[in-house]
Design a protein around this motif. Structure first.
Motif, short mmCIF file in Angstrom:
data_model
loop_
_atom_site.label_atom_id
_atom_site.label_comp_id
_atom_site.label_asym_id
_atom_site.label_seq_id
_atom_site.Cartn_x
_atom_site.Cartn_y
_atom_site.Cartn_z
N UNK A 1 -60.05 -8.13 46.70
CA UNK A 1 -59.34 -8.54 47.90
C UNK A 1 -58.00 -7.82 48.02
N UNK A 2 -57.31 -7.65 46.89
CA UNK A 2 -56.04 -6.95 46.92
C UNK A 2 -56.22 -5.47 47.25
N UNK B 1 -67.47 -18.60 41.01
CA UNK B 1 -68.90 -18.29 41.04
C UNK B 1 -69.60 -19.04 42.17
N UNK B 2 -69.18 -20.25 42.44
CA UNK B 2 -69.75 -21.01 43.55
C UNK B 2 -69.51 -20.31 44.88
N UNK B 3 -68.28 -19.82 45.06
CA UNK B 3 -67.95 -19.14 46.30
C UNK B 3 -68.70 -17.81 46.42
N UNK B 4 -68.80 -17.07 45.33
CA UNK B 4 -69.53 -15.79 45.37
C UNK B 4 -71.00 -16.02 45.68
N UNK C 1 -62.07 -16.49 48.80
CA UNK C 1 -61.57 -15.73 47.66
C UNK C 1 -60.18 -15.20 47.99
N UNK C 2 -59.25 -15.32 47.04
CA UNK C 2 -57.86 -14.94 47.31
C UNK C 2 -57.39 -13.91 46.29
N UNK C 3 -56.34 -13.20 46.65
CA UNK C 3 -55.76 -12.22 45.74
C UNK C 3 -55.00 -12.93 44.63
N UNK C 4 -54.92 -12.28 43.47
CA UNK C 4 -54.19 -12.83 42.33
C UNK C 4 -52.89 -12.07 42.13
#
Length: 461
Positions: free
Chosen positions: A23-24, A303-306, A320-323
């Motif tokens: 994402x980043x 993993x649920x979101x993927x 999903x978000x950036x870290x």
């Protein structure tokens, strides 16, 4: 002038941090254009869950980027400019053992500090060296940006055992703390601050923080930390939008006590494990440690979101978000690829950056980064308190690497007892013996010193 498009392999494609990196990267394609992204992992099934979602995200948001997910080293490491490495040898099942075995003996169990960190280091060294060797065989001009933990031990291993490799070891913990400092100050970004910092990985201190006009920001942060640690104003008010796990909130609050040891500086939060180890043991649940928290929270969520994205075949509403560490990696890769001379905290050989300290120690200090890699800035001399602490911890890290290289039981025992988290040599030995049993599949075989050799009669003169 158009920027050269880069080819990247994410080593540890099955990591829960991988989606945040993707994402980043997508958010920064104007600054860091990409022609190809590869995933590499030795766990096909785990990586496939992340890769299936990533493939959909890329098709929708950057279809021009070629994507490959593989377990084959040659396919993964051929024709790449950067290796972004975040492997976890033994996965969270072994992290759980790292944490729970020391707790049996009243010693803190933690993934990078104390016996748990030493155990993880013994697993990580071989895995990271293997990645370096693949990179040098298939793409010898590439750079490895390594944030595989425990970064301090891994960095010492790469310095000693692959001294000419193009690898930079990094950690996102100071970045995360600086985000909190910026919020405490009311700044938009940690990049609005220029910092001076010295130490080892997870073992350091900020000594000067200024804004772009040179104004001293330390007093305001110190006033807040003295009262609240690194808990932010929004968290104190209960209005924070971030979902911070309970163990981290405790850590940020504990910084208040850590700060008291040297109120002229600002501490890395991990120093709590060395200054207050008994508190950490008392605060720990030996049946439910940080590894369990991560498996029940982060792992399940990612993993649920993927899997959800892969099933519905779209990432339009992806959660999903950036870290924090993902943004840091992009900055570092840009600095090398385009010679931006970014100022960054990195783990590098000391070589005089800290004047009164071991030149071979892997220290964490500000560096200017360009196409030739990092150029450490001189931090000068450090006080006796920090110097003494750091010398002890560097000895731990060096002994671990020597134990791995030589297969030495004795040196690993010495490393464990040198850690400030361990009370005595007997406990250190008990922990070590349990860790050896748990890590049979991952550690090199350790041999005890030959007592008949070391106990010879003295020569008669």
């Amino acid at each position: 002038m158009s920027l050269k498009k880069q080819s990247i392999v994410v080593a540890g494609g099955g990591s829960t941090f991988t989606p945040g990196i993707i994402m980043m990267l997508l958010e920064n394609l104007d600054k860091f254009p990409i022609r190809q992204i590869k995933f590499y992992d030795n766990d096909y099934d785990r990586q496939k869950q992340i890769a299936d979602a990533t493939e959909i995200i890329l098709k929708e948001r950057a279809p021009e980027i070629k994507f490959v997910a593989t377990t084959d080293p040659e396919e993964a490491f051929t024709d790449i400019d950067f290796v972004m490495a975040h492997i976890r040898v033994g996965k969270y099942a072994m992290r759980e053992k790292d944490e729970k075995i020391p707790l049996k003996y009243g010693v803190i169990g933690q993934e990078t500090c104390g016996p748990g960190g030493i155990a993880y280091g013994m697993r990580s060294i071989g895995g990271v060296l293997e990645l370096i060797d693949y990179m040098e065989e298939y793409s010898p001009d590439a750079w490895m940006l390594n944030y595989s933990n425990p970064a301090a031990i891994v960095a010492e291993a790469t310095r000693k055992l692959r001294p000419n490799s193009k690898i930079i070891n990094i950690c996102d913990m100071p970045v995360g703390i600086e985000h909190r400092m910026a919020e405490i100050l009311g700044l938009q970004s940690r990049k609005d601050m220029t910092v001076r910092y010295y130490g080892l990985n997870h073992f350091g201190w900020w000594t000067d923080i200024r804004d772009k006009d040179g104004n001293d920001l330390m007093p305001e942060i110190q006033k807040h930390v003295k009262q609240h640690g690194y808990v932010t104003p929004s968290e104190l008010e209960g209005s924070s939008s971030e979902d911070v796990e309970e163990s981290w909130m405790y850590t940020y609050g504990k910084a208040k006590e850590v700060y008291e040891l040297d109120p002229k500086t600002l501490p890395n939060t991990y120093l709590k494990y060395y200054f207050y180890p008994q508190d950490e043991v008392e605060h720990s649940n030996p049946e439910y440690t940080r590894a369990n928290e991560v498996m029940d929270h982060r792992e399940k969520n990612v993993f649920s979101e993927c899997n959800r994205i892969a099933n519905i075949k779209t990432a339009e509403d992806a959660q999903l978000v950036t870290d924090d560490h993902a943004s840091y990696i992009v900055d570092l890769a840009r600095a090398i690829a385009y010679n931006t001379k970014e100022r960054m905290l990195l783990i590098v050989p000391n070589k005089g950056s800290i004047v009164n300290f071991d030149p071979t120690a892997m220290v964490e200090v500000p560096c200017m980064v360009g196409s030739e890699g990092p150029e450490p800035l001189v931090m000068g001399e450090i006080p006796r308190f920090q110097k003494g602490l750091m010398e002890q911890q560097v000895a731990v890290e060096k002994l671990v690497v020597e134990a791995w290289e030589e297969g030495s039981y004795q040196k690993l025992w010495q490393a464990i007892i040198l850690s400030k988290t361990v009370p005595n040599a007997r406990v250190a030995k008990q922990i070590l013996d349990d860790l050896i049993e748990a890590n049979k599949e991952y550690w090199p075989e350790l041999k005890k010193e030959n007592q008949t050799e070391t106990n010879k009669e003295p020569l008669t003169i």
